[in-house]
Design a protein around this motif. Structure first.
Motif, mmCIF file in Angstrom:
data_model
loop_
_atom_site.group_PDB
_atom_site.id
_atom_site.type_symbol
_atom_site.label_atom_id
_atom_site.label_comp_id
_atom_site.label_asym_id
_atom_site.label_seq_id
_atom_site.Cartn_x
_atom_site.Cartn_y
_atom_site.Cartn_z
ATOM 1 N N MET A 1 -11.093 -17.072 0.960
ATOM 2 C CA MET A 1 -9.723 -17.545 2.043
ATOM 3 C C MET A 1 -10.575 -16.693 3.257
ATOM 4 N N ASN A 2 -9.028 -16.497 3.257
ATOM 5 C CA ASN A 2 -8.810 -15.541 4.824
ATOM 6 C C ASN A 2 -9.023 -14.466 5.205
ATOM 7 N N SER A 3 -9.364 -14.023 3.464
ATOM 8 C CA SER A 3 -9.354 -12.318 2.815
ATOM 9 C C SER A 3 -10.736 -12.100 3.247
ATOM 10 N N ILE A 4 -10.245 -10.426 3.300
ATOM 11 C CA ILE A 4 -11.765 -9.923 2.824
ATOM 12 C C ILE A 4 -11.878 -9.296 2.295
ATOM 13 N N PHE A 5 -12.580 -8.276 1.675
ATOM 14 C CA PHE A 5 -12.301 -7.885 -0.196
ATOM 15 C C PHE A 5 -13.587 -6.265 -0.184
ATOM 16 N N ILE B 1 -1.676 -9.884 3.420
ATOM 17 C CA ILE B 1 -2.367 -9.086 3.743
ATOM 18 C C ILE B 1 -4.395 -9.793 3.602
ATOM 19 N N ASN B 2 -4.471 -9.290 4.691
ATOM 20 C CA ASN B 2 -6.471 -10.415 4.407
ATOM 21 C C ASN B 2 -7.143 -9.031 4.245
ATOM 22 N N ASP B 3 -7.189 -8.019 4.386
ATOM 23 C CA ASP B 3 -7.900 -6.471 4.349
ATOM 24 C C ASP B 3 -7.771 -5.650 2.426
ATOM 25 N N PHE B 4 -8.406 -6.259 2.052
ATOM 26 C CA PHE B 4 -8.028 -5.469 0.711
ATOM 27 C C PHE B 4 -9.546 -4.271 1.068
ATOM 28 N N THR B 5 -9.485 -3.267 -0.268
ATOM 29 C CA THR B 5 -10.307 -2.015 -0.040
ATOM 30 C C THR B 5 -9.813 -1.486 -1.237
ATOM 31 N N SER C 1 -10.802 3.469 -14.157
ATOM 32 C CA SER C 1 -10.106 3.235 -12.634
ATOM 33 C C SER C 1 -10.204 2.366 -11.491
ATOM 34 N N LEU C 2 -9.032 2.215 -11.118
ATOM 35 C CA LEU C 2 -8.919 0.525 -9.677
ATOM 36 C C LEU C 2 -8.461 1.622 -8.505
ATOM 37 N N LYS C 3 -8.560 1.396 -7.967
ATOM 38 C CA LYS C 3 -7.351 1.296 -6.917
ATOM 39 C C LYS C 3 -7.758 0.273 -5.729
ATOM 40 N N VAL C 4 -6.602 0.001 -5.398
ATOM 41 C CA VAL C 4 -6.229 -1.974 -4.601
ATOM 42 C C VAL C 4 -5.200 -1.142 -3.098
ATOM 43 N N ASN C 5 -6.348 -0.856 -1.719
ATOM 44 C CA ASN C 5 -5.975 0.366 -1.010
ATOM 45 C C ASN C 5 -4.789 1.240 -0.894
ATOM 46 N N GLY C 6 -5.543 1.859 -1.557
ATOM 47 C CA GLY C 6 -4.977 3.684 -2.477
ATOM 48 C C GLY C 6 -4.623 2.933 -3.345
ATOM 49 N N GLU C 7 -3.997 2.195 -3.214
ATOM 50 C CA GLU C 7 -2.498 2.306 -5.164
ATOM 51 C C GLU C 7 -3.384 2.324 -6.206
ATOM 52 N N ALA C 8 -2.817 3.340 -6.889
ATOM 53 C CA ALA C 8 -3.994 3.090 -7.906
ATOM 54 C C ALA C 8 -2.993 2.034 -9.215
#
Length: 88
Positions: free
Chosen positions: A40-44, A79-83, A60-67
């Motif tokens: 959609m409008n997001s990048i992962f 939120i359109n940009d996820f790390t 272990s999984l972190k999304v935008n630094g959050e465990a």
């Protein structure tokens, strides 16, 4: 079908509506992988690190630094940009 098998079964990325599940199934010989996934409008930006020598095999999984305790998360509005960082 090959694309679906590689993305969903091998790299472990499944998108179901507004939920993304990640459960990599890569060989022990791989150190990991990184992919950029557009939805959609997001990048992962997904980074997987394979610690196959580690005795604790829990992922272990972190999304935008959050465990996260789970291997999935809901896409949040605005939120359109996820790390996404995964250690397995």
């Amino acid at each position: 079908w090959y694309y679906k098998v590689i993305i969903e079964d091998f790299l472990g990325l499944k998108v179901r509506g507004d939920v993304i599940e990640i459960n990599p199934n890569i060989p022990n010989e791989w150190n990991g992988y990184s992919i950029n996934f557009y939805y959609m409008n997001s990048i992962f930006r997904i980074n997987v690190k394979n610690n196959f020598n580690k005795k604790d095999s829990k992922m272990s999984l972190k999304v935008n630094g959050e465990a996260k305790d789970e291997n999935y998360f809901k896409i949040e509005n605005g939120i359109n940009d996820f790390t996404i960082d995964i250690e397995m």
